[in-house]
Design an enzyme around this catalytic site. Structure first.
Site, PDB file in Angstrom:
ATOM      1  N   LYS A   1       0.922  -1.195   0.107  1.00 32.75           N
ATOM      2  CA  LYS A   1       0.013  -0.154  -0.016  1.00 32.75           C
ATOM      3  C   LYS A   1       0.794   1.302  -0.131  1.00 32.75           C
ATOM      4  O   LYS A   1       0.759   2.164  -0.765  1.00 32.75           O
ATOM      5  CB  LYS A   1      -1.005  -0.068   1.489  1.00 32.75           C
ATOM      6  CG  LYS A   1      -1.753   1.266   1.641  1.00 32.75           C
ATOM      7  CD  LYS A   1      -2.542   1.035   2.763  1.00 32.75           C
ATOM      8  CE  LYS A   1      -1.741   0.694   3.926  1.00 32.75           C
ATOM      9  NZ  LYS A   1      -0.893   1.672   4.487  1.00 32.75           N
ATOM     10  N   THR A   2       1.818   1.223   0.903  1.00 30.14           N
ATOM     11  CA  THR A   2       2.670   2.525   0.918  1.00 30.14           C
ATOM     12  C   THR A   2       3.461   2.697  -0.345  1.00 30.14           C
ATOM     13  O   THR A   2       3.559   3.776  -0.767  1.00 30.14           O
ATOM     14  CB  THR A   2       3.622   2.346   2.123  1.00 30.14           C
ATOM     15  OG1 THR A   2       2.711   2.200   3.427  1.00 30.14           O
ATOM     16  CG2 THR A   2       4.460   3.693   2.271  1.00 30.14           C
TER      17      THR A   2
ATOM     18  N   ARG B   1      -0.148  -9.551  10.839  1.00 34.37           N
ATOM     19  CA  ARG B   1       1.155  -8.917  10.920  1.00 34.37           C
ATOM     20  C   ARG B   1       2.204 -10.173  10.957  1.00 34.37           C
ATOM     21  O   ARG B   1       3.471  -9.750  10.887  1.00 34.37           O
ATOM     22  CB  ARG B   1       0.946  -8.663  12.401  1.00 34.37           C
ATOM     23  CG  ARG B   1       0.052  -7.541  12.952  1.00 34.37           C
ATOM     24  CD  ARG B   1      -0.069  -6.342  11.981  1.00 34.37           C
ATOM     25  NE  ARG B   1      -1.190  -6.681  10.999  1.00 34.37           N
ATOM     26  CZ  ARG B   1      -1.212  -5.935   9.768  1.00 34.37           C
ATOM     27  NH1 ARG B   1      -0.486  -4.922   9.645  1.00 34.37           N
ATOM     28  NH2 ARG B   1      -2.052  -6.133   8.998  1.00 34.37           N
TER      29      ARG B   1
ATOM     30  N   GLN C   1      -9.659  -4.465   7.755  1.00 34.48           N
ATOM     31  CA  GLN C   1      -8.564  -4.092   9.008  1.00 34.48           C
ATOM     32  C   GLN C   1      -9.330  -2.719   9.461  1.00 34.48           C
ATOM     33  O   GLN C   1      -8.508  -2.086  10.186  1.00 34.48           O
ATOM     34  CB  GLN C   1      -7.402  -3.602   8.332  1.00 34.48           C
ATOM     35  CG  GLN C   1      -6.777  -4.756   7.850  1.00 34.48           C
ATOM     36  CD  GLN C   1      -5.332  -4.513   7.207  1.00 34.48           C
ATOM     37  OE1 GLN C   1      -4.295  -4.436   7.932  1.00 34.48           O
ATOM     38  NE2 GLN C   1      -5.070  -4.536   5.766  1.00 34.48           N
TER      39      GLN C   1
ATOM     40  N   ASP D   1      -4.727   7.904   3.496  1.00 30.07           N
ATOM     41  CA  ASP D   1      -4.203   6.533   3.685  1.00 30.07           C
ATOM     42  C   ASP D   1      -5.216   5.996   4.895  1.00 30.07           C
ATOM     43  O   ASP D   1      -5.708   6.736   5.682  1.00 30.07           O
ATOM     44  CB  ASP D   1      -2.813   6.540   4.070  1.00 30.07           C
ATOM     45  CG  ASP D   1      -2.190   5.006   4.161  1.00 30.07           C
ATOM     46  OD1 ASP D   1      -2.889   4.270   3.546  1.00 30.07           O
ATOM     47  OD2 ASP D   1      -1.074   4.895   4.684  1.00 30.07           O
ATOM     48  N   GLU D   2      -5.149   4.816   5.064  1.00 29.73           N
ATOM     49  CA  GLU D   2      -6.172   3.904   5.960  1.00 29.73           C
ATOM     50  C   GLU D   2      -7.568   4.449   6.076  1.00 29.73           C
ATOM     51  O   GLU D   2      -8.022   4.754   7.208  1.00 29.73           O
ATOM     52  CB  GLU D   2      -5.345   4.361   7.439  1.00 29.73           C
ATOM     53  CG  GLU D   2      -3.946   3.605   7.138  1.00 29.73           C
ATOM     54  CD  GLU D   2      -3.779   1.997   7.619  1.00 29.73           C
ATOM     55  OE1 GLU D   2      -4.789   1.172   7.030  1.00 29.73           O
ATOM     56  OE2 GLU D   2      -2.829   1.524   7.292  1.00 29.73           O
TER      57      GLU D   2
END
Length: 655
Positions: free
Chosen positions: A35-36, A605, A252, A221-222
């Site tokens: 994503k980043t 994670r 998430q 973002d998020e």
């Protein structure tokens, strides 16, 4: 960097998201799907196509994520990253520093102080006392939570309708008094940073139009973690061109308890019917086995955007599900496995233990201490929350905001200055009578006559002299300013004198030295910034920012805190009904689905190994309670999961 280099090594889905130029876009980014990389390369691509960096506004939730984005953009473009890349709160603070004076019904200025949770509670204590409310019936923490929920819902004090119980405790009046004191002290809380920008943009079309012209592209973002205020902010800043690029994953979304609106991402295509939707499903983090187990688990949620994570990583070992007799055995098993991995030359920093509630860390800490295993607890007492640091920051705050009475009161209480509660109350009264802030009164040359009495007494006059000297300290160089302020504060001398009676004195002095070091580091990184911006950055540090991957220690944290992090080896403890899902989050299907998402986040994670543990008996409130396994364990697939029953006290090396 040439455009061809920016677009190197992207999957088809990532490429589509990066090269999109105009119009709204939703990127559904699965866990560990790069994503980043997509967000940073998209920004670099926009710049390569002629968009000025200052025309790009990119907002995320943590300083850690913002720093990573800036670093990557700088590497891609070979230039300074856009200055408007940061957290929601830092971006809004920057907007308010510039334009808060344009909000006609607010008396605060651009030199406002950002109050943290402790500062808010200090104000609320005053407000509760003002209305004669017993803090045993309504604590400052309860009032703070209720007021924050009202602000996130964009409910003003004059519109606030508390529940019958809170109404009897005059919470609506306490809320109004709290807001009045924030204005009086020229201070804002974290919710205000966003809320005031929304009010400014709603009430001033000219300001809104100005920012539409300034920001051609908005990236968030998020997005699944945005609340009502942040959603409104997106709509206001998006502008008529709708160049809004949001990235997130409904699977998430785990922060409804702090106001996050899951519907924001689910309904993005309703807000923007012409939006392009891209799904990032290739995972670069975990083994295929971990992803298969996580995919199966999250399929039990009905309300989601369908996707299937896959990877080119190895298949990997099975996900472990281990049953143990009690919480002590659970902690011992984890400690034993950590030692095995360490003996196998794995770094302790590659290992993490997640749990649903902070109270679960105690047994783990005991086991780690007994085994001499270094560990760090995320969500514990952070550097900027230590008393000596907060005392010093309070002094720095009043240097830039003389109206900050809460910080002045902390300065008074931080060292023996001869000003007690009664004297400080008189200072407040005399300041109000002279239409001054308390610090302005203390810094007046004619303080003694304004204060009254026979010069006000040597000690209070001496403190007033100290306050006048404070105003003469330099403010231009952040490093020198903080160094001189620490010296002027007298705290180092105080701690040196307490050396024999206080075993923490030496570490307190070291912490003040670390604060000075941080100020010089900040000055090197941002030579054009001033003390006000340094204090702003210190105020906006989040829990996840405190995680230090360079420290070779096992990380202990709640599942909520694990978001945004990754570890080769992950242990999730307490997989029992009542803990996960939590007993307070099982009343509705929506709550149950969020608890399932919480476990999904924890699982994803893990890079190499994930182990889920549950016990037969859990000690709570001084008694042993029999437990039942979490229903989520029954939802895991048979393939890819290895279940081990050690409830009879079997050997730990069976795994």
């Amino acid at each position: 960097m040439p455009t061809s280099d920016i677009l190197e090594n992207l999957t088809d889905a990532q490429h589509e998201a990066v090269v999109h130029m105009d119009g709204p876009m939703l990127v559904v980014a699965g866990a560990g799907s790069g994503k980043t990389r997509v967000v940073t390369r998209r920004i670099a691509h926009l710049i390569s196509k002629g968009v000025w960096p200052s025309q790009i506004l990119a907002m995320t939730f943590t300083n850690k994520a913002a720093r990573e984005m800036k670093e990557r953009i700088g590497e891609l473009t070979g230039a300074e990253p856009p200055r408007w890349v940061g957290t929601f709160h830092s971006a809004c603070a920057k907007l308010l520093r510039r334009d808060l004076d344009k909000l006609s019904d607010d008396s605060r200025t651009g030199s406002f102080t950002i109050y943290d949770s402790g500062d808010q509670k200090s104000i609320l204590k005053l407000c509760l006392k003002e209305f004669g409310v017993d803090t045993k019936s309504l604590s400052p923490a309860q009032a703070q939570t209720a007021i924050s929920k009202a602000k996130v819902a964009m409910i003003d004090p004059d519109e606030y309708m508390p529940s019958a119980y809170f109404s009897s405790l005059r919470l609506d009046e306490v809320y109004a008094a709290y807001e009045r004191r924030l204005r009086e002290f020229n201070a804002v809380d974290f919710d205000d940073l966003l809320l005031l920008v929304v009010r400014l943009l709603e009430s001033r079309p000219d300001v809104r139009d100005m920012y539409h012209g300034r920001f051609r592209h908005l990236l968030i973002d998020e997005y699944q973690d945005t609340n009502r205020i942040q959603y409104r902010l997106m709509k206001l800043l998006g502008g008529p061109a709708h160049n809004v690029h949001v990235t997130g994953d409904p699977d998430q979304s785990i922060y409804s308890w702090r106001g996050a609106e899951y519907r924001n991402i689910m309904e993005f295509t309703e807000d923007f019917p012409d939006a392009r939707v891209v799904r990032l499903e290739q995972n670069y983090r975990s083994t295929q086995t971990i992803l298969d187990v996580a995919n199966e688990l999250i399929e039990y949620n009905f309300d989601r955007i369908s996707k299937e994570l896959f990877t080119e990583n190895p298949i990997g070992c099975p996900v472990g599900v281990i049953e143990l007799p009690n919480g002590r055995h659970e902690a011992l098993w984890v400690a034993n496995r950590v030692q095995e991995l360490y003996m196998d030359r794995k770094r302790l920093s590659d290992m993490a233990v997640f749990y649903r509630t902070n109270a679960q860390s105690r047994a783990l800490e005991d086991a780690f201490i007994d085994a001499a295993i270094p560990y760090q607890v995320l969500g514990g007492l952070r550097f900027y929350e230590r008393k000596e640091i907060k005392d010093m920051l309070a002094q720095l705050r009043i240097m830039v905001n003389p109206r900050d009475t809460i910080s002045l009161e902390r300065v008074v209480g931080s060292k023996p200055v001869g000003v007690g509660a009664k004297t400080f109350a008189k200072i407040l009264d005399r300041a109000a009578a002279n239409d001054l802030s308390p610090l302005e009164l203390l810094q007046r040359e004619d303080f003694s006559s304004l204060y009254g009495g026979r010069g006000g007494g040597k000690k209070v006059v001496g403190f007033a002299d100290w306050c006048r000297g404070l105003a003469e300290l330099p403010l231009d160089s952040v490093g020198d300013c903080v160094a001189e302020a620490v010296s002027y504060s007298g705290l180092v001398s105080l701690f040196e004198s307490q050396g024999r009676s206080d075993p923490l004195s030496e570490s307190r002095i070291d912490n003040l030295g670390a604060l000075v070091d941080r100020a010089y580091e900040f000055a090197r990184q941002r030579p054009d910034a001033d003390l006000r911006l340094f204090l702003e950055e210190m105020a906006l540090v989040a829990d996840v920012d405190a995680h230090d991957p360079e420290t070779d220690a096992v990380s202990l944290m709640t599942l909520h805190s694990s978001k945004g992090l990754e570890f080769p080896f992950v242990f999730i403890v307490g997989l029992e009904s009542g803990l996960l899902p939590h007993r307070n989050s099982c009343e509705t299907q929506e709550q149950l689905e969020e608890e399932r998402r919480l476990l999904y986040v924890g699982l994803t994670r893990a890079k190499e190994e994930a182990v889920l543990l549950h016990v037969q008996v859990r000690s709570q409130w001084g008694r042993d309670d029999y437990t039942s396994p979490s229903p989520f364990l029954a939802e895991l697939p048979e393939e890819g999961v290895e279940r081990l029953d050690l409830s009879g006290g079997g050997a730990f090396d069976d795994w």
